[in-house]
Design a protein around this motif. Sequence first.
Motif: not given
Length: 269
Positions: A101-110, A155-159, A161-164, A166-175
């Motif tokens: 999905y050519k996604a850009t992201y923020l990934a957090d470690g500890p 974004m909806a497709g990515f969300a 796919a993430g649920r598929g 087995g991950l916890t996915v929240n799609h914040h439409l307002d943001e």
Amino acid sequence: MTSLRARTIVFDVDGTLCFDGRTIDDRILTAIGACERLGHDVVFASARPVRDLLPVLDGAFPAATLIGGNGSLVSIDNQVRARAAFGPSGLAALMEVVERYKATYLADGPWDYAYTGPADHPIVGRVDQGNLARQVDVAELPEVVKFLVVGASDMAGFAAAGRGLGLTVNHHLDEAIVDVAPAATTKWEALASMGISEYVAFGNDINDVDLLRNAERAVRVGTHPSLDDVAHVTVTAAPEAVAAEIALLAQTDRALAQVKSDRSGIEAP
């Protein structure tokens, strides 16, 4: 407000206590402080990693438990630990979806983080405000505890796919962001793992649904429809309204203490 069994108060932060992404109004801090002095335990439970909670709290409530990354991180007695992280195979599968999905992201470690989104994205202003961490490549993070997608071809497709996966996915439409956490990690699940089952909760968004659903008293800040069926009371998303609702908890404690004192014939302190 009637007496509550719960002696723990759990606060979401952004949109609940913090309305500018950086600070908490003094009226809210004062109300929380009054509750703490009356014996309430205070927990801050946020989508932010612990690293990004600290500048917002700015030294307030040092004894409070912090839950970050929607439950994937906890800080107790200033010791941060990861509760949940993407496993190697799960992270590899997620990164395949990122590529698709050519996604850009923020990934957090500890503690440290990786970021591939645009420099002018609003999330940038909330990341590492205290300059406490390093920005690194995602492969350099010892664990990935939270993954926030800030852009994608769909974004909806990515969300979905993430649920598929087995991950916890929240799609914040307002943001226009997609928030991904490992497995079934939620703020409520983190509380339960620490043995906290009776609490009052304040929240404002879709990632607070389970937190409010399981609370003895659930306060919705604002009008997010995902919380329609779980909130016991709704207050305006404004510092004075939130502070007043928090202050009710302290006022109820004082009133009950006075009643007990009157009944025993001993003057309340």
